[in-house]
Structure formats: C-alpha cells, structure tokens
Design an enzyme around this catalytic site. Sequence first.
Site, PDB file in Angstrom:
ATOM      1  N   ASP A  80      60.915 -49.053 -55.209  1.00 31.92           N
ATOM      2  CA  ASP A  80      59.529 -48.598 -55.158  1.00 31.92           C
ATOM      3  C   ASP A  80      59.042 -48.591 -56.602  1.00 31.92           C
ATOM      4  OD1 ASP A  80      57.134 -47.166 -55.146  1.00 31.92           O
ATOM      5  OD2 ASP A  80      57.806 -45.742 -53.632  1.00 31.92           O
ATOM      6  N   VAL A  81      58.065 -49.428 -56.917  1.00 33.92           N
ATOM      7  CA  VAL A  81      57.663 -49.592 -58.319  1.00 33.92           C
ATOM      8  C   VAL A  81      57.002 -48.350 -58.896  1.00 33.92           C
ATOM      9  CG1 VAL A  81      57.441 -52.101 -58.120  1.00 33.92           C
ATOM     10  CG2 VAL A  81      55.436 -50.641 -57.724  1.00 33.92           C
ATOM     11  N   ASN A 107      55.112 -58.597 -58.100  1.00 33.08           N
ATOM     12  CA  ASN A 107      54.285 -58.891 -56.940  1.00 33.08           C
ATOM     13  C   ASN A 107      53.760 -57.646 -56.226  1.00 33.08           C
ATOM     14  OD1 ASN A 107      53.307 -60.609 -54.632  1.00 33.08           O
ATOM     15  ND2 ASN A 107      54.889 -59.459 -53.549  1.00 33.08           N
ATOM     16  N   TYR A 173      41.225 -51.268 -56.340  1.00 34.99           N
ATOM     17  CA  TYR A 173      42.003 -52.513 -56.408  1.00 34.99           C
ATOM     18  C   TYR A 173      41.457 -53.432 -57.496  1.00 34.99           C
ATOM     19  CZ  TYR A 173      44.385 -56.701 -54.609  1.00 34.99           C
ATOM     20  OH  TYR A 173      45.169 -57.832 -54.468  1.00 34.99           O
ATOM     21  N   LYS A 177      43.644 -54.617 -60.747  1.00 38.62           N
ATOM     22  CA  LYS A 177      43.955 -56.024 -61.005  1.00 38.62           C
ATOM     23  C   LYS A 177      43.332 -56.517 -62.307  1.00 38.62           C
ATOM     24  CE  LYS A 177      46.603 -56.823 -57.479  1.00 38.62           C
ATOM     25  NZ  LYS A 177      48.041 -57.104 -57.675  1.00 38.62           N
TER      26      LYS A 177
END
Length: 268
Positions: A80-81, A107, A173, A177
């Site tokens: 889990d990042v 990813n 989001y 990003k």
Amino acid sequence: MSMTAQEEARETPTAGGKLHGKVALVTAGAGAGIGRAVAEQFAREGAEVVVTDAHGGRAATAGTEIGEVVGREVLGLELDVRNQEHIDAAVATTLERFGQIDVLFNNAGINELKPVWEIDDATWEKVMGICLDGPFRCMRAVLPGMLERGSGSIVNVASVAGYIASNMGEAAYCAAKAGVMGLTRASAAECGPKGVRVNAIAPGVIMNPFLSRIYPAGSLEAMADDSALKRLGKPEDIAKLALFLASDDSSYITGEVHTISGGLYMHP
C-alpha cells in the site's frame, strides 16, 4: 557452483529482451489495468519483475500467473503506497532477492469524483496519498541504490487530467497528477547528473472495468468520440510506452511527460 533457478532464468534472455538483466518494481500491478499490462510486458522482455498491490493475495496471484507465462518466478508482494513500512519492506525484499532495482514503475492511483466544495479531508488525503505521496515515497526508497550504481529508470503515471480542467468532480485527482508531473521534472533535474532518468506517462482514458463504476453513463463513449482516434486506450498501449521509457532505447530522454491519449488531448 551450480546456479539457482532464478539465476539461470536471468542468464537466459527472453526473446527480444530489452530489459534482460534488469529488475523492475511495479506498483498496483495486480489488477486488470495498466499496472498488470506493464508487469507482463516487462517480464516478457526479460526483466525480473516484482509486482505489488495493496491486496497481498491479489499480488501473489498476479505474480504466479505472470510467472507461468514467462516461465520463471515473478514475485508478488503486498504494498500500500500510503504505508511507509510496506514500501520499505517491498524494497528490502526485492534487494534481498535480486540485489538491485533498475526500474520503478509508479502506477498506483485512485480517483473519487466529488465537486471541489464537497471534497472532505479524508477524500483529499486519500487521493493525494495514493496518487502523489505514494510515488514520492517509492522514489525516495529506490533512489539511493540507483544513484549509488549510477543508473536507473523511474516511470511515473500522471494523467492528461494534470493538464486539462475537468467539470466531473476530479479536482483532487487533477491536482495530484499535476503534482506528479512537477515531481517528475524536478527529480529528473536532480538525478540526471548521477545517471538516473525520471519520466512520466500521461494517459488519456485507458479502459478497464473499474472506470464504468465511477464515471457517469455515456461519458466514456463521449470521451472516445472526442479523441482523434475515436477509441479509448488499452492497457497494452501504455505498456509499450512504459517499456520504451524503462529500457535503454530511451537513454537520452529524461524529465519528460509523455501524453498518450489517442488525440483526446494534444499537449503543445
């Protein structure tokens, strides 16, 4: 002294193995989307692949399935990042097993659609934690070894959402990003003199079953129609670009964000 099965596998190049002799760590690689396609592509091209996922059982299954395709072990690990202990453990296990990490494919990502005035702290922190903090932490964990060896390739997954505005509740989001793009460029500038390349991929809409559960009915079809190629992307489209950026074919490319959207967004 006889070689182990893993050592023998590394001595035997996969046909056309552009990543033969390299070790690749792939985050969020056990689902049906980009990560899995990239893990498979890397393995077919000769890399020793460590496929990770927030669900340990799913990572183990993916590793077994990919390993059966390429005829050698593919390690599947829980990661889990958002969890620094998970990251450190996955990196340590990879180094213990293979001795180095040559490629990191960042990813892991998530998108929860809410208008900006309805985004609560938990949603903001979840999206940022997975999409931006996670790639940073994974990079921080693998870079010391890469810098010491004077080589390595990091490929981060951004999104065209980092460039363009969205009226579909994607403020968190989009912000995350865009942050990945900035992180990529700054890291490339810092790491380039030491022989490590850092690039990003900015996909458009890449189809997987999860998307139909979060986007309104008809929106995916509309986005496909808005693209120049009149279709949505496939995970395999991204995997081919990821292979190029991970391999020595792109040895003079760093600090770039590569848009791949079928012409949905054409970055100037």
